[in-house]
Design an enzyme around this catalytic site. Sequence first.
Site, PDB file in Angstrom:
ATOM      1  N   ASP A  80      -6.564   7.270  -5.774  1.00 34.91           N
ATOM      2  CA  ASP A  80      -6.188   6.392  -6.886  1.00 34.91           C
ATOM      3  C   ASP A  80      -7.101   5.165  -6.951  1.00 34.91           C
ATOM      4  O   ASP A  80      -7.308   4.481  -5.943  1.00 34.91           O
ATOM      5  CB  ASP A  80      -4.730   5.954  -6.694  1.00 34.91           C
ATOM      6  CG  ASP A  80      -4.200   5.108  -7.826  1.00 34.91           C
ATOM      7  OD1 ASP A  80      -4.601   5.347  -8.985  1.00 34.91           O
ATOM      8  OD2 ASP A  80      -3.384   4.205  -7.552  1.00 34.91           O
ATOM      9  N   SER A 213       5.446  -0.178 -14.023  1.00 31.94           N
ATOM     10  CA  SER A 213       6.628  -0.747 -13.365  1.00 31.94           C
ATOM     11  C   SER A 213       7.183  -1.894 -14.192  1.00 31.94           C
ATOM     12  O   SER A 213       6.457  -2.797 -14.578  1.00 31.94           O
ATOM     13  CB  SER A 213       6.270  -1.247 -11.959  1.00 31.94           C
ATOM     14  OG  SER A 213       5.828  -0.198 -11.145  1.00 31.94           O
ATOM     15  N   ASN A 232       1.657   6.543 -13.096  1.00 30.47           N
ATOM     16  CA  ASN A 232       1.594   6.050 -11.720  1.00 30.47           C
ATOM     17  C   ASN A 232       2.812   5.196 -11.404  1.00 30.47           C
ATOM     18  O   ASN A 232       3.176   4.312 -12.190  1.00 30.47           O
ATOM     19  CB  ASN A 232       0.326   5.232 -11.508  1.00 30.47           C
ATOM     20  CG  ASN A 232      -0.909   6.093 -11.420  1.00 30.47           C
ATOM     21  OD1 ASN A 232      -1.018   7.127 -12.085  1.00 30.47           O
ATOM     22  ND2 ASN A 232      -1.866   5.667 -10.607  1.00 30.47           N
TER      23      ASN A 232
END
Length: 288
Positions: A80, A213, A232
């Site tokens: 990542d 998030s 992600n």
Amino acid sequence: MLINGTRLLAVANEHNFAVPAFNISDWAMGKGIFEISEDRQAPLIVAIHPDEVSHIGHDLLPALIHRAHRSSVPVAIHWDHGGTYEQALTAIQTGFTSVMIDASMLPFEENVAITKRVVDTAHAVGLSVEGELGTIGKLDEQAEDGVAVSQITYTDPAEAVEFVERTGVDSLAVAIGTAHGLYPKHVKPELKLDLLQEIKALLPIPLVLHGGSGNPDAEIGQAVKLGVNKINISSDIKVVYHDKMREVLADATLREPNTIQPPAIAAMKEVAAQKIDLFDAAGKASLY
């Protein structure tokens, strides 16, 4: 089963769901993520950032690869936010099946050049490559107004088409209004879903959402319906994992990991299960 990111995301693109890419930073987290993905029969991307690799070391990779091979769901192990060609080579050499090269902070032509170089190398050995165009913000939780340290530069649809054509990337991370980290309570995140629609209409490849998030579930769910195929998840699972561990460790008599860690893993798995359902990934392992 262990597969590359191209195979994993092609099915998600065809069937209009998103595969969760869960960032892990120790074996216990990884074990829990495998278990909940298998429980929900959801395809899985185990994502590891260079900073996380520096923490867990390269020696953990063979164990993760072995666990992926015997998993009942399809799994890609993903490097990542690699920042250099050399990091991409390290990912290839150590057994990752999917590589991200993030040169989004560089000028467009430099981003194209380094991304294409990674693509040419990774494709030669059967690995998939994710690129990034536009910049995703990074929130400073210590700032008085909670604004991003690096402001979002939204992905330009026309540039995205050119970028994909010239680099040959298998998937593209787009900047549509997210930021890495957790949003301060007074900051309201908002995705540009109209921009996402415009990009998806022009590009046939899977699109990726980073920094989700704290965005409202309804907004993330709509992004999946509009063409995001990989999302992600890092802060959301790490916060609950370590918060629960701190709570358990309030009992100073505890010292055995098999007493301390299981409650933290269980708490993390609850959040992961909710993300799997939100991304409409539950049950999709049967499509592979």
